[in-house]
Design a protein around this motif. Structure first.
Motif, short mmCIF file in Angstrom:
data_model
loop_
_atom_site.label_atom_id
_atom_site.label_comp_id
_atom_site.label_asym_id
_atom_site.label_seq_id
_atom_site.Cartn_x
_atom_site.Cartn_y
_atom_site.Cartn_z
N ASP A 204 0.81 -1.22 0.00
CA ASP A 204 0.00 0.00 0.00
C ASP A 204 0.85 1.27 0.00
OD1 ASP A 204 1.01 -0.37 2.51
OD2 ASP A 204 -0.80 0.30 3.57
N GLU A 205 2.16 1.14 -0.26
CA GLU A 205 3.05 2.30 -0.21
C GLU A 205 3.62 2.62 -1.59
OE1 GLU A 205 4.97 2.32 4.20
OE2 GLU A 205 5.63 0.70 2.89
N PHE A 206 3.77 3.90 -1.87
CA PHE A 206 4.36 4.36 -3.13
C PHE A 206 5.88 4.35 -3.03
CE2 PHE A 206 6.22 8.16 -5.22
CZ PHE A 206 6.11 7.72 -6.52
N TRP A 207 6.54 3.78 -4.04
CA TRP A 207 8.00 3.69 -4.06
C TRP A 207 8.54 4.37 -5.31
CZ3 TRP A 207 11.58 0.24 -1.30
CH2 TRP A 207 11.03 -0.27 -0.12
N ILE A 208 9.78 4.83 -5.24
CA ILE A 208 10.44 5.42 -6.40
C ILE A 208 11.90 4.98 -6.39
CG2 ILE A 208 11.04 7.58 -5.20
CD1 ILE A 208 10.48 9.01 -7.90
N CYS A 209 12.46 4.78 -7.57
CA CYS A 209 13.85 4.30 -7.69
C CYS A 209 14.75 5.41 -8.20
CB CYS A 209 13.91 3.10 -8.65
SG CYS A 209 15.58 2.40 -8.83
N CYS A 210 15.91 5.56 -7.58
CA CYS A 210 16.90 6.55 -8.02
C CYS A 210 17.55 6.05 -9.30
CB CYS A 210 17.96 6.77 -6.93
SG CYS A 210 19.30 7.88 -7.44
N ASP A 211 17.58 6.91 -10.33
CA ASP A 211 18.17 6.52 -11.60
C ASP A 211 19.69 6.52 -11.58
OD1 ASP A 211 15.93 6.11 -13.55
OD2 ASP A 211 15.36 8.06 -12.78
N ILE A 212 20.28 7.04 -10.51
CA ILE A 212 21.74 7.07 -10.41
C ILE A 212 22.27 5.86 -9.66
CG2 ILE A 212 23.74 8.44 -9.71
CD1 ILE A 212 21.97 9.72 -11.89
N CYS A 213 21.79 5.66 -8.41
CA CYS A 213 22.33 4.57 -7.59
C CYS A 213 21.44 3.32 -7.60
CB CYS A 213 22.53 5.05 -6.14
SG CYS A 213 20.99 5.46 -5.28
N GLU A 214 20.27 3.42 -8.28
CA GLU A 214 19.36 2.27 -8.42
C GLU A 214 18.73 1.81 -7.11
OE1 GLU A 214 18.44 0.71 -11.33
OE2 GLU A 214 19.49 2.24 -12.45
N ARG A 215 18.77 2.62 -6.07
CA ARG A 215 18.14 2.22 -4.80
C ARG A 215 16.69 2.67 -4.79
NH1 ARG A 215 21.42 4.38 0.13
NH2 ARG A 215 21.55 6.22 -1.19
N TRP A 216 15.86 1.88 -4.08
CA TRP A 216 14.43 2.20 -3.95
C TRP A 216 14.18 2.99 -2.68
CZ3 TRP A 216 10.69 1.27 -7.54
CH2 TRP A 216 11.03 0.40 -8.60
N PHE A 217 13.19 3.86 -2.72
CA PHE A 217 12.84 4.68 -1.56
C PHE A 217 11.32 4.77 -1.42
CE2 PHE A 217 16.91 6.15 -3.06
CZ PHE A 217 17.64 6.38 -1.91
N HIS A 218 10.84 4.78 -0.16
CA HIS A 218 9.45 5.16 0.07
C HIS A 218 9.28 6.60 -0.44
CE1 HIS A 218 9.67 2.12 3.47
NE2 HIS A 218 8.58 1.76 2.83
N GLY A 219 8.22 6.87 -1.15
CA GLY A 219 7.99 8.23 -1.61
C GLY A 219 7.95 9.22 -0.46
N LYS A 220 7.32 8.81 0.66
CA LYS A 220 7.22 9.75 1.80
C LYS A 220 8.57 10.00 2.45
CE LYS A 220 5.87 5.90 4.77
NZ LYS A 220 4.75 5.22 5.38
N CYS A 221 9.50 9.05 2.35
CA CYS A 221 10.82 9.24 2.97
C CYS A 221 11.64 10.28 2.22
CB CYS A 221 11.59 7.91 3.03
SG CYS A 221 10.95 6.75 4.25
N VAL A 222 11.42 10.38 0.90
CA VAL A 222 12.18 11.37 0.11
C VAL A 222 11.27 12.50 -0.36
CG1 VAL A 222 13.98 9.78 -0.65
CG2 VAL A 222 11.85 9.90 -1.94
N LYS A 223 10.05 12.54 0.23
CA LYS A 223 9.09 13.62 -0.03
C LYS A 223 8.75 13.75 -1.53
CE LYS A 223 9.87 16.18 4.20
NZ LYS A 223 10.31 15.00 4.86
N ILE A 224 8.49 12.60 -2.15
CA ILE A 224 8.04 12.57 -3.53
C ILE A 224 6.67 11.89 -3.58
CG2 ILE A 224 8.48 11.67 -5.86
CD1 ILE A 224 10.46 13.77 -5.13
N THR A 225 5.69 12.57 -4.12
CA THR A 225 4.35 11.99 -4.26
C THR A 225 4.21 11.41 -5.66
OG1 THR A 225 3.42 14.06 -5.10
CG2 THR A 225 3.42 13.74 -2.70
N PRO A 226 3.22 10.50 -5.87
CA PRO A 226 2.99 9.97 -7.22
C PRO A 226 2.76 11.09 -8.24
CG PRO A 226 1.81 8.66 -5.62
CD PRO A 226 2.35 9.84 -4.87
N ALA A 227 2.05 12.15 -7.82
CA ALA A 227 1.77 13.27 -8.73
C ALA A 227 3.06 13.99 -9.11
CB ALA A 227 0.80 14.24 -8.08
N LYS A 228 3.93 14.19 -8.13
CA LYS A 228 5.20 14.87 -8.40
C LYS A 228 6.09 14.01 -9.30
CE LYS A 228 7.06 17.28 -5.08
NZ LYS A 228 7.82 17.66 -3.86
N ALA A 229 6.04 12.69 -9.09
CA ALA A 229 6.88 11.78 -9.88
C ALA A 229 6.52 11.82 -11.36
CB ALA A 229 6.74 10.35 -9.35
#
Length: 247
Positions: A204-229
């Motif tokens: 139930d959580e939104f995730w995003i992957c860094c295109d540089i280091c390839e690590r995954w992050f919770h959107g809320k941990c890096v303050k990125i929402t699905p809309a912003k992504a």
């Protein structure tokens, strides 16, 4: 009058915020006063943050074990042995460690379950650490995020709406299969653990992957929402952004 003992997640978090505010005040606004109180000629001293958003430099409590976890002992001895900013940074790091130990002491004392501990940590993790505030890292991260946001807004080329931009990996990591092989492979790559908080993937959580280091992050941990992504062509996590800024 003594502060009431916090018993709920919200009360523990408010206690954490009050103590944190007091410590930040000692290490920033009141730094001259704090510096003077940490005389190396005195006995072992500790920096205490209080729930009332104030601070004090004092001797450690005498009873063993103490009612609450104790801050780092003898911070005054290193005061004149290093640069002031390095000493303040060192005290800030130990202050962060102490704040977490106090918060989770209350959690253990009053029987917080896994979900309550997770919620408490997430609330705490949304705040910059004392170290980040004292060293200016929190402001740099905020400025970098603002600059990236401004750059993406003014990128110029119009394009058709795309639910998942090609360059930004926002689909969640794969779940483990029955044999457990997928989980082992993903763990080795760090894909099933959030690069910010270290927690596991939840459906139930939104995730995003860094295109540089390839690590995954919770959107809320890096303050990125699905809309912003939707508007990010290439996502860089805070760590990769700060490395780029330094270069």
């Amino acid at each position: 009058m003594e502060n009431p003992v916090p018993r709920t997640v919200e009360e523990v978090f408010n206690d954490f915020k009050g103590r944190r505010a007091g410590l930040i005040k000692a290490l920033t606004a009141d730094v001259e006063k704090f510096y003077q109180q940490c005389d190396p000629e005195k006995e072992n001293l500790c920096l205490y943050g209080l729930p009332s958003e104030t601070w004090e430099v004092n001797l450690p409590v005498e009873e063993v074990p103490p009612e609450l976890p104790e801050p780092a002992l003898g911070i005054n001895f290193a005061r004149d042995g290093m640069q002031e900013k390095d000493w303040l940074s060192l005290v800030a790091v130990h202050s962060d460690s102490w704040l977490l130990s106090v918060a989770f002491y209350f959690g253990a004392r009053f029987g917080f379950g896994k979900s309550e501990r997770k919620r408490l940590f997430q609330m705490i993790n949304d705040l910059p650490t004392v170290f980040e505030v004292v060293t200016g890292a929190a402001k740099q991260a905020h400025d970098a995020a603002h600059n990236n946001s401004s750059k993406s807004k003014s990128s110029g080329k119009s394009r058709q709406p795309d639910p998942q931009p090609k360059a930004v990996k926002i689909s969640p990591p794969k779940m483990e299969d029955e044999s457990g092989e997928e989980e082992e492979e993903e763990d080795e790559q760090g894909a099933t653990l959030c690069g910010a908080c270290g927690d596991n993937y939840a459906t139930d959580e939104f995730w995003i992957c860094c295109d540089i280091c390839e690590r995954w992050f919770h959107g809320k941990c890096v303050k990125i929402t699905p809309a912003k992504a939707e508007h990010i062509k290439q996502y860089k996590c805070p760590s990769c952004s700060s490395k780029r800024a330094r270069v």
